[in-house]
Design a protein around this motif. Structure first.
Motif, short mmCIF file in Angstrom:
data_model
loop_
_atom_site.label_atom_id
_atom_site.label_comp_id
_atom_site.label_asym_id
_atom_site.label_seq_id
_atom_site.Cartn_x
_atom_site.Cartn_y
_atom_site.Cartn_z
N MET A 166 -21.96 -20.64 -27.15
CA MET A 166 -21.59 -19.43 -26.61
C MET A 166 -20.02 -19.52 -26.37
O MET A 166 -19.31 -18.42 -26.60
CB MET A 166 -22.14 -19.17 -25.00
N ARG A 167 -19.38 -20.60 -26.05
CA ARG A 167 -17.89 -20.78 -25.79
C ARG A 167 -17.32 -20.38 -27.08
O ARG A 167 -16.31 -19.70 -27.19
CB ARG A 167 -17.52 -22.03 -25.24
N ALA A 168 -17.67 -21.05 -28.15
CA ALA A 168 -17.24 -20.77 -29.63
C ALA A 168 -17.39 -19.24 -30.09
O ALA A 168 -16.24 -18.85 -30.46
CB ALA A 168 -17.67 -21.60 -30.52
N TYR A 169 -18.38 -18.63 -29.60
CA TYR A 169 -18.43 -17.15 -30.08
C TYR A 169 -17.46 -16.23 -29.32
O TYR A 169 -17.08 -15.42 -29.67
CB TYR A 169 -19.94 -16.65 -29.65
N ALA A 170 -17.37 -16.84 -27.96
CA ALA A 170 -16.46 -15.77 -27.33
C ALA A 170 -15.15 -16.20 -27.65
O ALA A 170 -14.35 -15.10 -27.62
CB ALA A 170 -16.59 -16.42 -25.85
N ARG A 171 -14.58 -17.44 -27.89
CA ARG A 171 -13.16 -17.52 -28.43
C ARG A 171 -12.95 -16.63 -29.96
O ARG A 171 -12.05 -16.23 -29.84
CB ARG A 171 -13.05 -19.22 -28.69
N ARG A 172 -14.10 -16.70 -30.46
CA ARG A 172 -13.88 -16.14 -32.08
C ARG A 172 -13.82 -14.49 -31.66
O ARG A 172 -12.95 -13.91 -32.21
CB ARG A 172 -15.08 -16.31 -32.80
N MET A 173 -14.34 -13.85 -30.75
CA MET A 173 -14.37 -12.59 -30.28
C MET A 173 -13.09 -12.43 -29.67
O MET A 173 -12.52 -11.25 -30.15
CB MET A 173 -15.43 -12.36 -29.53
N LYS A 174 -12.53 -13.16 -28.89
CA LYS A 174 -11.18 -12.81 -28.16
C LYS A 174 -10.29 -12.79 -29.32
O LYS A 174 -9.33 -12.13 -29.21
CB LYS A 174 -10.99 -14.11 -27.12
N ALA A 175 -10.30 -13.88 -30.26
CA ALA A 175 -9.23 -13.73 -31.27
C ALA A 175 -9.29 -12.66 -32.03
O ALA A 175 -8.44 -12.08 -32.80
CB ALA A 175 -9.49 -14.99 -32.13
N ALA A 176 -10.66 -12.12 -32.41
CA ALA A 176 -10.64 -10.92 -33.40
C ALA A 176 -10.46 -9.62 -32.43
O ALA A 176 -10.42 -8.58 -32.85
CB ALA A 176 -12.00 -10.90 -33.79
#
Ligand code: ZN
Length: 271
Positions: A125-135
């Protein structure tokens, strides 16, 4: 009086043409159903895509084609799935985020899905959240269980998700929480201050409860073939637009207003 937005999930990953003859599969069919949903009052389209044979895929190229066709047809906001379908890897599930969508779903915990399991560990979930934040993609925090609301709060506490926080409660999945009032109230009680929430009921019974209960409690309803194919017992819908029509009527009957695309952008703080 509240301004409530309607999300429509026109196809999903699991519903089949055999179950639902009106199910859209190709990007052109999905765009036509998106327009029907928009014309009936929906402001968000929850998007999954399929291969031509109807199997679910997270293929970026098919997402890109669907987005182009939907955007040509109407200005509905598009929320991409990162749930994908059972059995997909993280890299597969995250492909649509590479297109930097404005909105994407973020599953907030592992869940039994009938006989299957959809795994969503905290590191995932943290990895998904980071990817979304970057995008610069705003996550819709999908919760299939009460514990998932607390998982989402953990991510918020870690600074991984910016406000306003949009939660989506999915009730009635076989293997997770039932669609009933005490469960829905417990999930609302667990929200962080200022959160916005959408309500989803799975199946004919789940939707028949969740659509009115969500509107009654001031949440934002989601409808569509991903969640339910029955307009009423034994009668299948001929278009997603029929579900949107019905829930829009419900919103107005209960004295609320239906949010436009612009209203929804403001509510969710979208770029
Ligand atoms: Zn979905």
């Amino acid at each position: 009086m509240a301004r409530l937005f309607v999300t429509c999930a026109v196809t999903g990953a699991e519903t089949t043409r055999a179950q639902c003859p009106a199910l859209p599969i190709t990007p052109a069919e999905i765009a036509a159903e998106a327009k029907r949903a928009y014309d009936a009052g929906a402001s968000i389209l929850h998007l999954h895509v399929r291969r031509d044979d109807g199997t679910p895929t997270q293929d970026k190229a098919i997402f890109a084609e669907a987005i182009a066709r939907i955007s040509d047809a109407c200005p509905i906001l598009i929320e991409m799935t990162t749930g994908g379908a059972v059995g997909m890897s993280d890299e597969e599930r995250l492909q649509p985020v590479e297109l930097s969508p404005r909105l994407a779903s973020l599953d907030c915990g592992s869940v039994n899905f009938g006989d299957d399991i959809l795994p969503n560990s905290l590191p995932q979930m943290r990895a998904y959240a980071r990817r979304m934040k970057a995008a610069e993609t705003k996550p819709t925090l999908e919760c299939f269980d009460l514990g998932h609301v607390h998982n989402a709060r953990m991510l918020i506490g870690e600074g991984l998700i910016d406000p306003p926080h949009h939660f989506s409660f999915v009730l009635g999945v076989p293997g997770a929480v039932p669609a009933d009032m005490r469960t829905l109230l417990a999930m609302i009680d667990a929200l962080p201050p200022g959160a916005i929430w959408s309500g989803i009921g799975v199946g004919g019974r789940g939707s028949a409860f969740m659509n009115p209960a969500t509107v009654l409690l001031g949440g934002n309803p989601r409808v569509g073939f991903e969640d339910n194919i029955y307009l009423r017992k034994g009668i299948k819908a001929e278009s997603n637009g029929q579900f949107v029509d019905r829930v829009v009527h419900l919103i107005r009957e209960m004295g609320h207003e239906v949010a436009t695309v612009d209203d929804t952008k403001k509510l969710l703080g979208l770029r």
